[in-house]
Design an enzyme around this catalytic site. Sequence first.
Site, mmCIF file in Angstrom:
data_model
loop_
_atom_site.group_PDB
_atom_site.id
_atom_site.type_symbol
_atom_site.label_atom_id
_atom_site.label_comp_id
_atom_site.label_asym_id
_atom_site.label_seq_id
_atom_site.Cartn_x
_atom_site.Cartn_y
_atom_site.Cartn_z
ATOM 1 N N GLY A 159 4.013 -10.741 -28.691
ATOM 2 C CA GLY A 159 4.304 -11.806 -29.655
ATOM 3 C C GLY A 159 4.484 -13.130 -28.926
ATOM 4 O O GLY A 159 5.321 -13.952 -29.297
ATOM 5 N N SER A 202 3.211 -17.232 -30.528
ATOM 6 C CA SER A 202 3.806 -17.975 -31.639
ATOM 7 C C SER A 202 5.321 -17.998 -31.443
ATOM 8 O O SER A 202 5.872 -17.172 -30.698
ATOM 9 C CB SER A 202 3.451 -17.264 -32.951
ATOM 10 O OG SER A 202 4.130 -17.864 -34.036
ATOM 11 N N TYR A 229 13.646 -4.274 -42.597
ATOM 12 C CA TYR A 229 13.688 -5.145 -41.415
ATOM 13 C C TYR A 229 15.002 -4.946 -40.663
ATOM 14 O O TYR A 229 15.018 -4.801 -39.436
ATOM 15 C CB TYR A 229 13.548 -6.611 -41.842
ATOM 16 C CG TYR A 229 13.634 -7.584 -40.689
ATOM 17 C CD1 TYR A 229 12.554 -7.758 -39.825
ATOM 18 C CD2 TYR A 229 14.793 -8.324 -40.448
ATOM 19 C CE1 TYR A 229 12.627 -8.642 -38.761
ATOM 20 C CE2 TYR A 229 14.872 -9.205 -39.388
ATOM 21 C CZ TYR A 229 13.785 -9.364 -38.550
ATOM 22 O OH TYR A 229 13.861 -10.234 -37.485
HETATM 23 P P1 NAD Z 1 6.543 -15.605 -35.324
HETATM 24 O O1 NAD Z 1 5.983 -15.087 -36.597
HETATM 25 O O2 NAD Z 1 6.342 -17.033 -34.990
HETATM 26 O O3 NAD Z 1 6.056 -14.716 -34.099
HETATM 27 C C1 NAD Z 1 5.856 -13.320 -34.215
HETATM 28 C C2 NAD Z 1 4.869 -12.857 -33.179
HETATM 29 O O4 NAD Z 1 4.610 -11.460 -33.390
HETATM 30 C C3 NAD Z 1 3.528 -13.575 -33.259
HETATM 31 O O5 NAD Z 1 3.064 -13.879 -31.956
HETATM 32 C C4 NAD Z 1 2.627 -12.556 -33.922
HETATM 33 O O6 NAD Z 1 1.254 -12.678 -33.576
HETATM 34 C C5 NAD Z 1 3.207 -11.266 -33.372
HETATM 35 N N1 NAD Z 1 2.799 -10.146 -34.219
HETATM 36 C C6 NAD Z 1 3.064 -9.959 -35.532
HETATM 37 N N2 NAD Z 1 2.437 -8.859 -35.974
HETATM 38 C C7 NAD Z 1 1.750 -8.339 -34.915
HETATM 39 C C8 NAD Z 1 0.906 -7.218 -34.747
HETATM 40 N N3 NAD Z 1 0.610 -6.389 -35.746
HETATM 41 N N4 NAD Z 1 0.395 -6.991 -33.515
HETATM 42 C C9 NAD Z 1 0.656 -7.810 -32.480
HETATM 43 N N5 NAD Z 1 1.445 -8.894 -32.585
HETATM 44 C C10 NAD Z 1 1.983 -9.159 -33.796
HETATM 45 O O7 NAD Z 1 8.109 -15.269 -35.417
HETATM 46 P P2 NAD Z 1 9.321 -15.373 -34.349
HETATM 47 O O8 NAD Z 1 10.493 -15.898 -35.104
HETATM 48 O O9 NAD Z 1 8.904 -16.048 -33.100
HETATM 49 O O10 NAD Z 1 9.570 -13.821 -34.124
HETATM 50 C C11 NAD Z 1 9.721 -13.232 -32.862
HETATM 51 C C12 NAD Z 1 10.779 -12.150 -32.941
HETATM 52 O O11 NAD Z 1 12.038 -12.727 -33.303
HETATM 53 C C13 NAD Z 1 10.524 -11.034 -33.963
HETATM 54 O O12 NAD Z 1 10.809 -9.792 -33.363
HETATM 55 C C14 NAD Z 1 11.527 -11.334 -35.062
HETATM 56 O O13 NAD Z 1 11.909 -10.171 -35.760
HETATM 57 C C15 NAD Z 1 12.679 -11.920 -34.261
HETATM 58 N N6 NAD Z 1 13.640 -12.730 -35.017
HETATM 59 C C16 NAD Z 1 13.236 -13.873 -35.623
HETATM 60 C C17 NAD Z 1 14.176 -14.626 -36.327
HETATM 61 C C18 NAD Z 1 13.771 -15.897 -37.024
HETATM 62 O O14 NAD Z 1 14.647 -16.472 -37.694
HETATM 63 N N7 NAD Z 1 12.554 -16.384 -36.901
HETATM 64 C C19 NAD Z 1 15.522 -14.204 -36.399
HETATM 65 C C20 NAD Z 1 15.887 -13.035 -35.750
HETATM 66 C C21 NAD Z 1 14.939 -12.314 -35.041
#
Ligand code: NAD
Length: 282
Positions: A10, A13, A164
Amino acid sequence: MQGKVVVVTGGTSGIGEIAAEKLAEQGARIVLVARDKTRGEAVLARLRKLAPGAAHGVYYADLSSLADMKRVANEIAAAEPRIDVLVNNAGAMFNTRHVTGDGFELTFALNHLAYFVVTLGLLDSLKAAGNARIVSTASTGHKMAKLDFDDLQSLKSYSPMQSYGRSKLYNILFTRELARRLAGTGVTANCLHPGFVASRFGDQSGGILQSMFGVAKLFAIPPEKGAETIVYLASSPDVAGISGKYFYRRRPAAPSKQAQDDAAAQRLWDETGKLTGVVAPA
Ligand code: NAD
């Protein structure tokens, strides 16, 4: 981080992308795991420009597919005999229940099984690096979850928050059990909540959830801030030797009571091993 090898899932992004950039700026060589070729190439080009001293690379996988998880871990392990840091970070939330081609609930597969399969697939390379670190992005959302071993994949009733939340609870339990199994090897495992981040998170959730995220993210922190604890756990000397903990804002934090249940952590590990067919070290 000079010369260290850092694998980031990931990493194309949001907080994963920023963490990859920050660690590259500190001298690390970044190995991205990406799903989308256009994004993968774009982030790789940016890393090469930002930190031209290292041969950064990218591998492609849909981390909700068991075959892809295993393939990409095998490919990276073959190419990288030593890995200093693994950042398990790819994740998402979905408005409705989807089932993957392997028959798993999608959130469960992507957010939990992929962390397990990729980590175990890279474990020999992590051990070979000496004091390697495994950093897994969890979430405070785990506090909404009700652990139910009879319904790990939310089949009885699905809600995006519950599914989730469960997946993020599994991330913490996984980290706990992983740290226990890795004790004495020099490899540490920690996880974190990044805060509520205005990333692309939620943009592909579908339905009402996607619209809700669109509004809520107006009040969220930027990815630069959200990535700070990942970068800290991956690189700071402050956390050398610390393992099995959950962090928020670069400090250890207390996860829910369920997330501190060692018996549940062991049981989840065993169940996950059976579901994925991945043989884990004792
Ligand atoms: P984001 O959507 O910007 O990034 C998510 C990443 O996961 C992307 O690079 C995407 O391509 C990748 N991804 C999604 N589905 C995929 C798949 N099937 N195969 C391969 N890659 C895949 O979101 P983010 O906020 O940067 O999320 C990153 C992590 O942070 C996640 O694990 C999310 O659960 C966690 N998180 C986010 C928040 C928030 O508020 N954004 C809060 C708590 C935890």
